[in-house]
Design a protein around this motif. Structure first.
Motif, short mmCIF file in Angstrom:
data_model
loop_
_atom_site.label_atom_id
_atom_site.label_comp_id
_atom_site.label_asym_id
_atom_site.label_seq_id
_atom_site.Cartn_x
_atom_site.Cartn_y
_atom_site.Cartn_z
N LYS A 101 0.69 -1.22 -0.06
CA LYS A 101 -0.06 0.02 0.18
C LYS A 101 0.89 1.23 -0.12
O LYS A 101 0.54 2.09 0.44
N ARG A 102 2.07 1.14 -0.47
CA ARG A 102 3.06 2.19 -0.62
C ARG A 102 3.67 2.55 -1.78
O ARG A 102 3.82 1.54 -2.86
N PHE A 103 3.78 3.89 -2.29
CA PHE A 103 4.86 4.24 -3.30
C PHE A 103 6.08 4.35 -2.64
O PHE A 103 6.41 4.91 -1.47
N TYR A 104 7.30 4.20 -3.48
CA TYR A 104 8.70 4.18 -3.08
C TYR A 104 9.20 5.10 -3.87
O TYR A 104 9.12 4.94 -5.12
N LEU A 105 10.13 6.17 -3.69
CA LEU A 105 10.79 6.87 -4.55
C LEU A 105 12.15 7.27 -4.23
O LEU A 105 12.32 7.58 -2.67
N PRO A 106 12.90 7.18 -5.06
CA PRO A 106 14.37 7.58 -4.91
C PRO A 106 14.66 9.12 -4.79
O PRO A 106 14.09 9.86 -5.53
N ASN A 107 15.43 9.56 -3.78
CA ASN A 107 15.81 11.02 -3.72
C ASN A 107 16.85 11.02 -4.59
O ASN A 107 18.19 10.89 -4.01
N ALA A 108 16.87 11.87 -5.56
CA ALA A 108 18.10 11.88 -6.36
C ALA A 108 18.88 13.36 -5.89
O ALA A 108 19.87 13.33 -6.39
N ARG A 109 18.15 14.24 -5.24
CA ARG A 109 19.20 15.14 -4.65
C ARG A 109 19.81 16.02 -5.61
O ARG A 109 21.13 16.36 -5.40
N PHE A 110 19.18 16.41 -6.81
CA PHE A 110 19.92 17.14 -7.90
C PHE A 110 20.39 18.55 -7.20
O PHE A 110 21.59 18.91 -8.06
N THR A 111 19.68 19.03 -6.41
CA THR A 111 20.43 20.27 -5.89
C THR A 111 21.22 20.28 -4.97
O THR A 111 21.74 21.38 -4.20
N THR A 112 21.94 19.29 -4.54
CA THR A 112 22.82 18.84 -3.69
C THR A 112 24.03 18.49 -4.35
O THR A 112 24.06 17.53 -5.02
N PRO A 113 25.25 18.99 -4.17
CA PRO A 113 26.46 18.51 -4.77
C PRO A 113 26.78 17.18 -4.61
O PRO A 113 26.73 16.67 -3.41
N ALA A 114 27.01 16.43 -5.49
CA ALA A 114 27.25 14.97 -5.42
C ALA A 114 28.78 14.69 -5.30
O ALA A 114 29.59 14.72 -6.19
N THR A 115 28.90 14.12 -4.30
CA THR A 115 30.44 13.58 -3.73
C THR A 115 30.33 12.14 -3.32
O THR A 115 29.40 11.70 -3.22
N PRO A 116 31.42 11.76 -3.22
CA PRO A 116 31.45 10.04 -2.53
C PRO A 116 30.72 10.15 -1.36
O PRO A 116 30.38 8.97 -0.93
N ASP A 117 30.63 11.19 -0.44
CA ASP A 117 30.21 11.07 1.02
C ASP A 117 28.79 11.56 0.90
O ASP A 117 28.33 11.53 2.12
N THR A 118 28.15 12.13 -0.18
CA THR A 118 26.83 12.48 -0.18
C THR A 118 25.77 11.32 0.05
O THR A 118 25.96 10.24 -0.41
N THR A 119 25.19 11.60 1.14
CA THR A 119 24.04 10.78 1.59
C THR A 119 22.85 10.53 0.68
O THR A 119 22.44 11.68 0.00
#
Length: 303
Positions: free
Chosen positions: A276-294
């Motif tokens: 009964k759920r939708f699942y969505l990935p948070n792409a975080r386009f507005t956050t700098p992508a680094t190896p440590d980005t959560t």
């Protein structure tokens, strides 16, 4: 990559969008932790309680248990993105390859790549995929064309995809064009969202497009689409909302009935359903992508 357990987060939020009905806050939210630096975008869930995520960084495919939170990369990527994902009844994963101009089919049981396809050799962005009764259909956000990949048996995938040019109302412009894709309720055509204009189109299997009348409304930044009966859900990524649209039987008209947000959303992109759920990935386009980005994925009750 280390394994993490499932985290449950209860969140409540209420937001109002300019020119849109008030967004409805979800009452409970499930948050799945993904590996740091993974850069998720696509998600697919089959009949079993596992979510598959594609990395836009290198194309790795990650499997996450919806009950246990256990994480495992089932197949290494080709070094180009893995974006839109769908699973068929044979548990084959169809993967849109983004800027790589490609697509591939992966066996989710063992991670084996069953077949790879070069869809475009010129600059392209193979963005999303939908499975119809007899084919997988891929969008290209750069070029006005769809790619049809007929569905075969596990050992009988076709040698190449069929190129279907888009004609009619959908006119490509600067930016991210055709993105999310779904079937119409009657299964006789496709629905495609044009992200940069916020317009929805009914697209025949011959490629001819006709704009779906939303009564003057739009779904700007529309990304992943999910159809339930005559109801279409559109993920508007940078607006952090899921917009619910009631379609008529021919998918020529639609009425926006609600928008749902959650404080756990951080530029969600695509959408999949389980229970009964939708699942969505948070792409975080507005956050700098680094190896440590959560990174996380969010599960909410179906609006």
């Amino acid at each position: 990559m280390s394994r993490r357990t499932l985290a449950i987060v209860i969140s409540t939020v209420l937001a109002v969008l300019v020119g849109a009905p008030p967004a409805v806050a979800s009452s409970s939210t499930t948050v799945l932790k993904l590996p740091n630096g993974f850069q998720p975008e696509g998600i697919a869930i089959g009949e079993r309680p596992y979510a598959y995520f594609g990395s836009r960084l290198d194309g790795d495919i990650l499997r996450v248990g919806l009950v246990t939170g256990e994480r495992r990369v089932i197949t290494q990527g080709p070094g180009t993105p893995s974006l839109g994902l769908k699973i068929d009844k044979q548990e084959r994963l169809f993967v849109a390859g983004g800027s790589g101009g490609n697509a591939r089919v992966v066996d989710t049981h063992n991670g084996k790549v069953l077949k790879s396809y070069t869809l475009q050799t010129s600059p392209s962005f193979i963005n999303d995929v939908v499975l119809t009764g007899d084919a997988a259909w891929f969008t290209d956000s750069t070029n006005p064309v769809l790619f049809k990949l007929p569905l075969g048996s596990r050992k009988g995938l076709p040698g190449k995809a069929v190129r279907v040019p888009i004609t009619g109302d959908m006119v490509y412009a600067t930016g991210n064009n055709a993105n999310g894709i779904a079937e119409t309720p009657d299964g006789k055509a496709l629905i495609v969202v044009q992200s940069n204009t916020g317009r929805l189109f009914k697209v025949g299997y011959n490629g001819k497009s006709r704009e779906i009348d939303l009564g003057g409304r739009d779904v700007l930044n529309g990304d992943g689409l999910w159809l339930r009966g005559n109801t279409l859900y559109v993920v508007q990524n940078r607006l952090n909302v899921i917009t619910k649209i009631q379609l008529d039987k021919d998918a020529t008209k639609g009425k926006v009935v609600s928008s749902t947000t959650d404080k756990a959303f951080d530029v969600p992109t695509t959408i999949a359903e389980y229970g009964k759920r939708f699942y969505l990935p948070n792409a975080r386009f507005t956050t700098p992508a680094t190896p440590d980005t959560t990174y996380t994925a969010v599960g909410i009750k179906i609006p």
